[in-house]
Write an enzyme that holds these catalytic residues in place. Structure first.
Site, PDB file in Angstrom:
ATOM      1  N   LYS A  16      -2.909  -4.809   1.040  1.00 30.08           N
ATOM      2  CA  LYS A  16      -3.409  -5.489  -0.171  1.00 30.08           C
ATOM      3  C   LYS A  16      -2.548  -6.703  -0.511  1.00 30.08           C
ATOM      4  CE  LYS A  16      -2.865  -1.878  -2.809  1.00 30.08           C
ATOM      5  NZ  LYS A  16      -2.299  -0.944  -1.826  1.00 30.08           N
ATOM      6  N   ARG A  91      -5.781   0.975 -10.950  1.00 33.31           N
ATOM      7  CA  ARG A  91      -5.411   2.079 -10.076  1.00 33.31           C
ATOM      8  C   ARG A  91      -5.878   3.422 -10.611  1.00 33.31           C
ATOM      9  NH1 ARG A  91      -0.735  -0.076  -7.258  1.00 33.31           N
ATOM     10  NH2 ARG A  91       0.116   1.491  -5.868  1.00 33.31           N
ATOM     11  N   ARG A 130       7.975  -1.812   7.161  1.00 36.71           N
ATOM     12  CA  ARG A 130       7.849  -2.983   6.284  1.00 36.71           C
ATOM     13  C   ARG A 130       9.215  -3.498   5.845  1.00 36.71           C
ATOM     14  NH1 ARG A 130       4.175  -2.838   1.002  1.00 36.71           N
ATOM     15  NH2 ARG A 130       5.389  -0.986   0.478  1.00 36.71           N
ATOM     16  N   ARG A 162      11.899  -1.222   0.884  1.00 40.28           N
ATOM     17  CA  ARG A 162      11.659  -0.692  -0.463  1.00 40.28           C
ATOM     18  C   ARG A 162      12.078   0.769  -0.563  1.00 40.28           C
ATOM     19  NH1 ARG A 162       5.686  -2.534  -2.282  1.00 40.28           N
ATOM     20  NH2 ARG A 162       5.609  -0.343  -2.896  1.00 40.28           N
ATOM     21  N   ARG A 173       2.802   9.049  -2.262  1.00 38.04           N
ATOM     22  CA  ARG A 173       2.004   7.919  -2.791  1.00 38.04           C
ATOM     23  C   ARG A 173       0.570   7.992  -2.282  1.00 38.04           C
ATOM     24  NH1 ARG A 173       5.549   3.231  -0.766  1.00 38.04           N
ATOM     25  NH2 ARG A 173       3.803   1.903  -1.366  1.00 38.04           N
TER      26      ARG A 173
HETATM   27  P1  AP5 Z   1       1.310  -4.649   2.470  1.00 37.66           P
HETATM   28  O1  AP5 Z   1       0.483  -5.874   2.397  1.00 37.66           O
HETATM   29  O2  AP5 Z   1       2.685  -4.699   1.889  1.00 37.66           O
HETATM   30  O3  AP5 Z   1       0.463  -3.387   1.904  1.00 37.66           O
HETATM   31  P2  AP5 Z   1       0.043  -2.998   0.429  1.00 37.66           P
HETATM   32  O4  AP5 Z   1      -1.328  -2.438   0.502  1.00 37.66           O
HETATM   33  O5  AP5 Z   1       0.268  -4.144  -0.498  1.00 37.66           O
HETATM   34  O6  AP5 Z   1       1.081  -1.825   0.201  1.00 37.66           O
HETATM   35  P3  AP5 Z   1       1.979  -1.463  -1.057  1.00 37.66           P
HETATM   36  O7  AP5 Z   1       2.896  -0.350  -0.583  1.00 37.66           O
HETATM   37  O8  AP5 Z   1       2.659  -2.649  -1.648  1.00 37.66           O
HETATM   38  O9  AP5 Z   1       0.938  -0.906  -2.020  1.00 37.66           O
HETATM   39  P4  AP5 Z   1       1.174   0.048  -3.126  1.00 37.66           P
HETATM   40  O10 AP5 Z   1      -0.138  -0.059  -3.802  1.00 37.66           O
HETATM   41  O11 AP5 Z   1       1.592   1.418  -2.782  1.00 37.66           O
HETATM   42  O12 AP5 Z   1       2.479  -0.530  -3.863  1.00 37.66           O
HETATM   43  P5  AP5 Z   1       2.654  -1.391  -5.176  1.00 37.66           P
HETATM   44  O13 AP5 Z   1       3.744  -2.346  -4.951  1.00 37.66           O
HETATM   45  O14 AP5 Z   1       1.338  -1.887  -5.656  1.00 37.66           O
HETATM   46  O15 AP5 Z   1       1.392  -4.197   4.019  1.00 37.66           O
HETATM   47  C1  AP5 Z   1       2.161  -3.066   4.412  1.00 37.66           C
HETATM   48  C2  AP5 Z   1       2.861  -3.350   5.768  1.00 37.66           C
HETATM   49  O16 AP5 Z   1       1.865  -3.461   6.788  1.00 37.66           O
HETATM   50  C3  AP5 Z   1       3.642  -4.685   5.793  1.00 37.66           C
HETATM   51  O17 AP5 Z   1       4.792  -4.522   6.542  1.00 37.66           O
HETATM   52  C4  AP5 Z   1       2.662  -5.681   6.457  1.00 37.66           C
HETATM   53  O18 AP5 Z   1       3.347  -6.715   7.158  1.00 37.66           O
HETATM   54  C5  AP5 Z   1       1.889  -4.760   7.413  1.00 37.66           C
HETATM   55  N1  AP5 Z   1       0.490  -5.160   7.570  1.00 37.66           N
HETATM   56  C6  AP5 Z   1      -0.363  -5.611   6.617  1.00 37.66           C
HETATM   57  N2  AP5 Z   1      -1.590  -5.839   7.130  1.00 37.66           N
HETATM   58  C7  AP5 Z   1      -1.513  -5.493   8.447  1.00 37.66           C
HETATM   59  C8  AP5 Z   1      -2.457  -5.497   9.529  1.00 37.66           C
HETATM   60  N3  AP5 Z   1      -3.726  -5.892   9.336  1.00 37.66           N
HETATM   61  N4  AP5 Z   1      -2.029  -5.078  10.751  1.00 37.66           N
HETATM   62  C9  AP5 Z   1      -0.752  -4.665  10.939  1.00 37.66           C
HETATM   63  N5  AP5 Z   1       0.197  -4.651   9.966  1.00 37.66           N
HETATM   64  C10 AP5 Z   1      -0.191  -5.054   8.736  1.00 37.66           C
HETATM   65  O19 AP5 Z   1       3.103  -0.256  -6.212  1.00 37.66           O
HETATM   66  C11 AP5 Z   1       4.374   0.338  -6.140  1.00 37.66           C
HETATM   67  C12 AP5 Z   1       4.538   1.308  -7.312  1.00 37.66           C
HETATM   68  O20 AP5 Z   1       4.465   0.584  -8.574  1.00 37.66           O
HETATM   69  C13 AP5 Z   1       3.478   2.407  -7.446  1.00 37.66           C
HETATM   70  O21 AP5 Z   1       3.781   3.524  -6.624  1.00 37.66           O
HETATM   71  C14 AP5 Z   1       3.564   2.712  -8.941  1.00 37.66           C
HETATM   72  O22 AP5 Z   1       4.684   3.512  -9.239  1.00 37.66           O
HETATM   73  C15 AP5 Z   1       3.782   1.340  -9.562  1.00 37.66           C
HETATM   74  N6  AP5 Z   1       2.506   0.659  -9.881  1.00 37.66           N
HETATM   75  C16 AP5 Z   1       2.040  -0.488  -9.338  1.00 37.66           C
HETATM   76  N7  AP5 Z   1       0.838  -0.800  -9.855  1.00 37.66           N
HETATM   77  C17 AP5 Z   1       0.536   0.185 -10.747  1.00 37.66           C
HETATM   78  C18 AP5 Z   1      -0.589   0.420 -11.587  1.00 37.66           C
HETATM   79  N8  AP5 Z   1      -1.654  -0.413 -11.608  1.00 37.66           N
HETATM   80  N9  AP5 Z   1      -0.568   1.517 -12.364  1.00 37.66           N
HETATM   81  C19 AP5 Z   1       0.479   2.365 -12.376  1.00 37.66           C
HETATM   82  N10 AP5 Z   1       1.574   2.207 -11.580  1.00 37.66           N
HETATM   83  C20 AP5 Z   1       1.595   1.116 -10.780  1.00 37.66           C
END
Ligand code: AP5
Length: 217
Positions: A16, A91, A130, A162, A173
């Protein structure tokens, strides 16, 4: 010109953030990542950061009211003048309803929800490989390596992993996603806004598929 709001949906590690940054760049929209906003608050040791930290490290969601207030504040800033790509928000069904109300007040609505689909076994590998730049750029040891090991290509800063990317936290998660976030697939399907994207393709192919879907709206 009408504002455009896209919601990137998908499990942790689906890509994402990687896609939201590029789509926002191409469409000249703001990129709003609630995860990045919480991490920024954590780094700056704000009250919000302190509150979010324990939830994030445990792989749990930060409470809806706090998260919605943060997005409300972010979405009203000048760089969202043309709209935004939302990444990691909403979410929960409550957050999705809050977003509809918020955009309704701005005389707008969600235009499209690219749902990046990736099987669970791929997610753990993606997240354990990552590497992040302090600026928010995302790398992968195998799929998107930096030119020099663990150094950001653009600003030369040291990359880091991270805290919540440990395999046991990643698995939790994914469970939290399945329980609390996956109901949004049906929510947006019913509104006819969901478009399924095969997230197992290479990064550029995924971007092309999303841009094609945006072009068809
Ligand atoms: P990446 O693009 O980083 O993936 P992502 O989907 O963004 O993963 P996240 O872990 O950031 O999502 P998340 O939703 O768990 O975390 P967030 O920060 O939002 O890609 C992942 C890896 O794969 C990278 O190394 C990339 O290079 C590689 N890659 C990407 N595309 C690829 C492809 N096509 N082929 C091969 N490799 C690829 O949330 C973190 C925490 O914050 C949550 O757990 C929660 O505690 C809190 N939080 C955030 N938002 C909320 C909310 N709305 N409500 C409540 N709590 C929240």
């Amino acid at each position: 010109m009408a504002k455009m709001y896209l919601v990137m949906l998908g499990p942790p590690g689906a890509g994402k953030g990687t896609q939201a940054k590029e789509i926002a760049r191409q469409l000249k929209l703001a990129h709003i990542s609630t995860g990045d906003l919480f991490r920024e608050n954590l780094k700056n040791e704000t009250e919000l950061g302190k509150l979010a930290q324990s939830y994030m490290n445990a792989g749990e969601l930060v409470p809806d009211d706090v998260t919605v207030r943060m997005v409300e504040d972010r979405i009203s800033r000048p760089d969202c003048e043309r709209g935004a790509v939302l990444d990691g928000f909403p979410r929960t069904p409550n957050q999705a309803k809050a977003l509809d109300d918020l955009l309704g007040k701005l005389g707008s609505s969600v235009k499209l929800v690219p749902y990046i689909k990736v099987p669970d076994e791929v997610l753990v590998e993606r997240l354990s490989g990552r590497w992040m730049s302090p600026s928010g750029r995302v790398y992968h040891a195998k799929y998107n390596p930096p030119k020099v090991k663990w150094i950001d290509d653009l600003d030369g800063s040291q990359l880091y992993q991270r805290e919540d990317d440990k395999p046991e936290t990643v698995r939790h998660r994914i469970e939290v996603y399945n329980e609390q976030t996956s109901p949004l697939i049906a929510y947006y399907q019913e509104k006819n806004l969901l478009v399924e994207i095969d997230g197992t393709q290479g990064i550029e192919k995924v971007t092309d598929a999303i841009m094609k879907a945006v072009g068809e709206v």
